[in-house]
Design an enzyme around this catalytic site. Structure first.
Site, short mmCIF file in Angstrom:
data_model
loop_
_atom_site.label_atom_id
_atom_site.label_comp_id
_atom_site.label_asym_id
_atom_site.label_seq_id
_atom_site.Cartn_x
_atom_site.Cartn_y
_atom_site.Cartn_z
N SER A 119 9.24 -33.86 14.52
CA SER A 119 8.65 -34.19 13.23
C SER A 119 9.74 -34.40 12.19
CB SER A 119 7.72 -33.07 12.76
OG SER A 119 7.32 -33.36 11.44
N HIS A 175 7.48 -38.30 15.10
CA HIS A 175 6.25 -37.87 14.44
C HIS A 175 6.51 -37.91 12.93
CE1 HIS A 175 2.36 -35.84 14.12
NE2 HIS A 175 2.89 -35.12 13.16
N ASP A 198 4.88 -37.44 9.14
CA ASP A 198 3.80 -36.76 8.41
C ASP A 198 3.66 -37.31 7.00
OD1 ASP A 198 2.90 -34.65 10.26
OD2 ASP A 198 4.97 -33.97 10.12
N MET A 219 1.63 -36.92 3.54
CA MET A 219 0.77 -35.97 2.79
C MET A 219 0.59 -36.46 1.37
SD MET A 219 2.64 -32.49 3.95
CE MET A 219 2.99 -32.11 5.67
N HIS A 258 1.06 -39.50 11.27
CA HIS A 258 -0.02 -38.53 11.05
C HIS A 258 -0.37 -38.52 9.57
CE1 HIS A 258 -1.00 -33.88 11.04
NE2 HIS A 258 -2.07 -34.63 10.81
N MET A 317 -2.21 -37.19 6.49
CA MET A 317 -2.95 -36.07 5.88
C MET A 317 -3.31 -36.52 4.48
SD MET A 317 -0.50 -33.16 7.47
CE MET A 317 0.72 -34.39 7.89
N MET A 325 -4.41 -29.58 15.31
CA MET A 325 -3.53 -28.84 14.41
C MET A 325 -3.50 -27.37 14.83
SD MET A 325 -2.20 -31.02 12.44
CE MET A 325 -1.18 -29.76 11.66
N GLY A 346 0.03 -29.31 6.06
CA GLY A 346 0.59 -29.33 4.71
C GLY A 346 2.06 -28.92 4.66
N PHE A 347 2.46 -28.09 5.60
CA PHE A 347 3.85 -27.60 5.55
C PHE A 347 4.40 -27.42 6.96
CE2 PHE A 347 1.49 -26.08 1.91
CZ PHE A 347 2.31 -26.45 0.85
N GLY A 348 5.71 -27.65 7.08
CA GLY A 348 6.39 -27.31 8.31
C GLY A 348 6.73 -25.82 8.30
N ASP A 391 0.19 -29.97 17.17
CA ASP A 391 1.08 -30.08 16.01
C ASP A 391 1.06 -28.80 15.17
OD1 ASP A 391 2.59 -30.95 13.87
OD2 ASP A 391 1.14 -32.46 13.19
N GLY A 392 2.24 -28.16 15.08
CA GLY A 392 2.40 -27.01 14.18
C GLY A 392 2.86 -25.77 14.91
N GLY A 393 4.04 -25.30 14.57
CA GLY A 393 4.54 -24.05 15.14
C GLY A 393 4.85 -24.11 16.62
N SER A 419 10.45 -27.77 12.64
CA SER A 419 11.49 -26.77 12.36
C SER A 419 12.22 -26.34 13.61
CB SER A 419 10.87 -25.52 11.74
OG SER A 419 9.84 -25.86 10.90
C1 DX5 Z 1 2.19 -29.97 9.28
C2 DX5 Z 1 2.67 -31.24 9.93
C3 DX5 Z 1 3.54 -31.00 11.10
C4 DX5 Z 1 4.83 -30.28 10.77
C5 DX5 Z 1 5.18 -29.46 11.96
O1 DX5 Z 1 1.21 -30.26 8.36
O2 DX5 Z 1 1.57 -32.01 10.39
O3 DX5 Z 1 3.81 -32.19 11.82
O4 DX5 Z 1 5.89 -31.16 10.48
O5 DX5 Z 1 6.26 -28.68 11.64
P1 DX5 Z 1 6.61 -27.35 12.45
O6 DX5 Z 1 6.93 -27.78 13.85
O7 DX5 Z 1 7.79 -26.83 11.70
O8 DX5 Z 1 5.42 -26.45 12.40
ZN ZN Z 2 2.01 -33.74 11.83
#
Ligand code: DX5
Ligand code: ZN
Length: 220
Positions: A8, A33, A35, A37, A66, A68, A137, A142-144, A175-177, A198
């Site tokens: 991402s 990927h 993002d 927002m 993606h 959002m 998700m 909204g946040f990495g 997607d996420g964590g 991240s």
């Molecule tokens: C969150 C994004 C993700 C984000 C993932 O809203 O859609 O794509 O960049 O970041 P990590 O891998 O750090 O959770």
């Molecule tokens: Zn994403």
């Protein structure tokens, strides 16, 4: 199936964007990927067309975008113009999802639908056959850098059943964590593509981290 790693770009160093895009080009990653927002659908603003255009100038791999954002229909043509190959919208942001999906395909892009952590798989029953991709998700968008929500494994399994039962060709992306601690279990549950922000970009050696993730799900 060859499982896919999608770093991402949200977690990249925007002051060195070309360098980070080239790192992904030269790595074992499969997709970019990206993002988007809008500060309305999610409580954060990332970047828009000029930045995606700049990424596209250097990127040599599939652009997985993606959205959002609310009202994604307004921008489908613009995302095609700046280089999106896959365009994913949120179920929760679309009143006329079938129309939106058809409009994405009419532009020659693959169509994806994303579900927030609280949205059940069952809402996709009447659209799954039209989809190329479902993005589950595993954090609130909204946040990495957020922690992975464990309920995701169950959702991936449910989605896999729905896809098999209906004969849909949709692939499952998470997607996420995502880290080296959960990617194998997600893959076993049925996921095909893995977004990692991240975990890749904050690591000491992002190229190596991508290779390690890839080897965990698609050993050579
Ligand atoms: C969150 C994004 C993700 C984000 C993932 O809203 O859609 O794509 O960049 O970041 P990590 O891998 O750090 O959770
Ligand atoms: Zn994403």
């Amino acid at each position: 199936m060859n499982k896919l790693i999608a770093p991402s770009i949200l977690a990249a160093d925007f002051g060195n964007l070309q360098r980070d895009v080239e790192m992904v080009n030269n790595s074992k990653a499969d997709w970019f990927h990206i993002d988007v927002m809008d500060g309305v659908f999610v409580p954060n603003i990332s970047f828009g067309m000029p930045v995606i255009n700049a990424i596209k100038k250097h990127a040599t791999k599939t652009m997985d975008v993606h959205l959002m954002i609310v009202n994604p229909d307004r921008y489908i043509t613009d995302f095609k113009k700046v280089g999106a190959d896959i365009l994913t919208v949120h179920y929760e942001a679309c009143s006329h999802l079938h129309r939106t999906v058809q409009a994405i395909k009419a532009e020659g892009m693959k169509a994806g639908v994303s579900l927030n952590p609280h949205t059940p798989i069952a809402v996709l029953e009447d659209i799954i056959i039209d989809l190329d991709l479902v993005l589950i998700m595993s954090v609130n968008p909204g946040f990495g850098g957020q922690s992975f929500i464990e309920n995701t494994y169950k959702k991936v399994e449910q989605l896999k059943h729905l896809i098999e039962y209906t004969g849909s060709k949709a692939i499952i992306e998470v997607d996420g964590g995502v880290t080296d601690q959960n990617i194998e279990q997600l893959s076993e549950a049925g996921a095909d593509a893995f977004v990692a922000g991240s975990f890749v970009f904050k690591s000491e050696n992002p190229t190596k981290t991508i290779e390690n993730l890839k080897n965990l799900v698609s050993p050579e």
